[in-house]
Design a protein around this motif. Sequence first.
Motif, PDB file in Angstrom:
ATOM      1  N   MET A 136      23.162  -5.689  59.406  1.00  0.00           N
ATOM      2  CA  MET A 136      21.743  -5.584  59.095  1.00  0.00           C
ATOM      3  C   MET A 136      21.156  -6.936  58.703  1.00  0.00           C
ATOM      4  N   SER A 137      21.987  -7.785  58.082  1.00  0.00           N
ATOM      5  CA  SER A 137      21.461  -9.075  57.621  1.00  0.00           C
ATOM      6  C   SER A 137      20.930  -9.892  58.803  1.00  0.00           C
ATOM      7  N   MET A 138      21.537  -9.701  59.973  1.00  0.00           N
ATOM      8  CA  MET A 138      21.066 -10.460  61.124  1.00  0.00           C
ATOM      9  C   MET A 138      19.692  -9.969  61.573  1.00  0.00           C
ATOM     10  N   VAL A 166      18.120 -10.787  69.384  1.00  0.00           N
ATOM     11  CA  VAL A 166      19.152 -10.985  68.365  1.00  0.00           C
ATOM     12  C   VAL A 166      20.258  -9.933  68.462  1.00  0.00           C
ATOM     13  N   PRO A 178      22.276  -9.947  72.105  1.00  0.00           N
ATOM     14  CA  PRO A 178      23.276 -11.023  72.237  1.00  0.00           C
ATOM     15  C   PRO A 178      24.398 -10.921  71.205  1.00  0.00           C
ATOM     16  N   ALA A 179      24.088 -10.418  70.025  1.00  0.00           N
ATOM     17  CA  ALA A 179      25.151 -10.312  69.017  1.00  0.00           C
ATOM     18  C   ALA A 179      26.176  -9.254  69.411  1.00  0.00           C
ATOM     19  N   GLN A 209      31.416 -12.897  69.794  1.00  0.00           N
ATOM     20  CA  GLN A 209      30.728 -13.526  68.672  1.00  0.00           C
ATOM     21  C   GLN A 209      31.415 -13.135  67.383  1.00  0.00           C
ATOM     22  N   LYS A 210      31.416 -14.051  66.478  1.00  0.00           N
ATOM     23  CA  LYS A 210      31.844 -13.662  65.136  1.00  0.00           C
ATOM     24  C   LYS A 210      30.623 -13.718  64.228  1.00  0.00           C
ATOM     25  N   TYR A 211      30.584 -12.783  63.294  1.00  0.00           N
ATOM     26  CA  TYR A 211      29.409 -12.753  62.419  1.00  0.00           C
ATOM     27  C   TYR A 211      29.661 -13.583  61.169  1.00  0.00           C
ATOM     28  N   TYR A 257      12.769  -0.216  55.932  1.00  0.00           N
ATOM     29  CA  TYR A 257      13.515   1.004  55.630  1.00  0.00           C
ATOM     30  C   TYR A 257      12.522   2.086  55.222  1.00  0.00           C
ATOM     31  N   ASN A 263      22.673 -16.343  57.605  1.00  0.00           N
ATOM     32  CA  ASN A 263      22.679 -15.349  58.686  1.00  0.00           C
ATOM     33  C   ASN A 263      22.099 -15.929  59.968  1.00  0.00           C
ATOM     34  N   PHE A 300      21.563 -16.665  63.924  1.00  0.00           N
ATOM     35  CA  PHE A 300      21.585 -15.764  65.072  1.00  0.00           C
ATOM     36  C   PHE A 300      22.677 -16.197  66.045  1.00  0.00           C
ATOM     37  N   PRO A 301      23.122 -15.274  66.889  1.00  0.00           N
ATOM     38  CA  PRO A 301      24.153 -15.627  67.876  1.00  0.00           C
ATOM     39  C   PRO A 301      23.567 -16.479  68.992  1.00  0.00           C
ATOM     40  N   LYS A 302      23.080 -17.648  68.611  1.00  0.00           N
ATOM     41  CA  LYS A 302      22.426 -18.537  69.567  1.00  0.00           C
ATOM     42  C   LYS A 302      22.826 -19.967  69.239  1.00  0.00           C
ATOM     43  N   TYR A 333      13.570 -20.160  67.045  1.00  0.00           N
ATOM     44  CA  TYR A 333      13.344 -18.711  67.109  1.00  0.00           C
ATOM     45  C   TYR A 333      11.939 -18.300  66.651  1.00  0.00           C
ATOM     46  N   PHE A 345      27.317 -20.497  64.911  1.00  0.00           N
ATOM     47  CA  PHE A 345      28.448 -19.979  64.131  1.00  0.00           C
ATOM     48  C   PHE A 345      29.515 -21.045  63.894  1.00  0.00           C
TER      49      PHE A 345
END
Lengths: 313, 259
Positions: A194-196, A214, A217-218, A311-313, B63, B103, B105-107, B115, B154
Amino acid sequence: MATQVLTNPVNLTISPRLAKNIRRNIKERVIELILMLAALSAVATTFAIVGVLLYESLTFFKAVSLVDFFTDTQWTPLFEDAHFGIMPLVSGTLTTSAVALAVAIPIGTIGAIYLSEFATHKVRETVKPILELLVGVPTVVFGYFALFFVTPMLQKIFPELPSFNMLGPGIVMGIMIIPYISSVAEDAMRAVPMSMREGSYAMGATRFQTAIRVVTPAAISGIIAAYILGISRAVGETMVVAIAAGQQPNLTFNPMESAATITAYIVQVALGDLPHGSIGYQSIFAAGLVLMVMTLIFNILGHWVRKKYRQKY
Amino acid sequence: MVTATTPLKAEARNLNFIYNGGNRAVKNLSMPLYENKITALIGPSGCGKSTFLRCFNRMHDLYPGNKYEGQIVMHPDNTNILDPAVDPIEVRMRISMVFQKPNPFPKSIYENVAYGLRVRDIKNKRLIDEKVEEALKGAAIWNEVKDRLQDLAFNLSGGQQQRLCIARALATDPEIMLFDEPTSALDPIATANIEELMSELSNKLTILVVTHNMQQAARVSDYTAYMYLGELIEYGDTDSIFTHPTRKETEDYITGKFG
Ligand SMILES: Nc1ncnc2c1ncn2[C@@H]1O[C@H](COP(=O)(O)OP(=O)(O)OP(=O)(O)O)[C@@H](O)[C@H]1O
Ligand SMILES: [Mg+2]
């Protein structure tokens, strides 16, 4: 050494706690052994299948040269004038699978994105069991659905479409595979922390931008795993194509024509009463071997792509 | 120092926040945020610091069932950013946030920083290049990454990732930046870097930072707010809060007798 331990007076008076420990230890060993045997039986079965395939194929390839097998454009093992070119079956398999994936990958992916990122809890809990129900429908039913419903509908659009064709069963196979792709892909997307997502929203992104730029791709490595599963299902699917694609091997990549796939050929022949050891009988195993190698290639390709994008988080 | 001339950037007015399920985590809280100043939020774990901070960028909207009462007014335009008629995306474009755990992003590094511009539909490549460089320089990470902008984010260290996240938040020129314990996952050197960076940033924008580290609050902030059980117990300029707090609870917390 062992006798020394046994005669050691301390060991003769085992305390109750120690005895309990020993008993637990033995119990764990037994459980471990059972689990290992269960795991081994799966591995052993796989090896046995590969072994039988290889063994029977070997006799087949003694009669048919590999060059003929891969270059002959006809597959007519049961005819007087027998030809053993596997390519017509390969083309049928690839064409029906391509049609199926063209349906299943986009819809499955969009479905996964919707379920994971947009649907409310209530919608998700309603839709998922319905999708799972689709998985439980016997494939014969899908086969006749393709033959008696989808193909006639397609014939309204394409009047020249023959009753047996690869398009209809391909589409139906695609529908059949959607739940596999969407559920595996959705699991992968929901595993994205969720943080992403919060990071993306905090930048002013919309829900759609967050999902596409986001979350997808993750989760890409899991999404690709879903595609691999879908491809394996499509390549290995039997009933739908056997029923609705016609059973005439036909070297073509045109989905508007009728054709046979490797699997369709195997059931067709296996249902007849061919004598053991005949060349027709052995051709089943050669075809099965090709099917297995194809699935293997797709799997290896998929794993390679997955690893590249992991991917690693 | 508090002076009559320090302009207000935002203020919470009788703010209440109720989580889905009824937990009132922020109670009747009123507090100013002065422009180009750093305000630190301190208080024991669970007192509602993060909850309060996340009201500022409407993070709780993500939420269902959460409820705000009261106002957070932004100046100079006097907008109540909690007003349901105000688009939370508009709010987040003016107020950016840096999280406790980096955090990215996977980029790539570049795309991480770009972004915020991309989601604003900015397409001009030269402008994006410029902004990315400026933000990475502003976050004091440019020299470390300028030769590897296309590398996956990352692959950076934790401290670098956090500075990258700051760069990402900076690239869109926010008016306020929220930090939720930005250094709690970092070593002392990376922490010192981030603190220095915050001081520099405060020349250009307003900062609200949650921290568990008293020294950090004392070092970097101009104002300090002490929260307890969802309430604001004491607010004042950092020097006076740390040297002679008026409330006994604040003193106990700061001196480590409690919390
Ligand atoms: N999603 C949630 N739903 C309900 N209650 C919540 C939720 N998140 C936090 N809370 C509660 O709200 C209160 C304030 O939590 P919050 O996370 O704001 O504390 P905090 O001061 O940031 O603590 P910490 O220093 O540990 O980060 C706590 O009692 C917490 O249990
Ligand atoms: Mg917190």
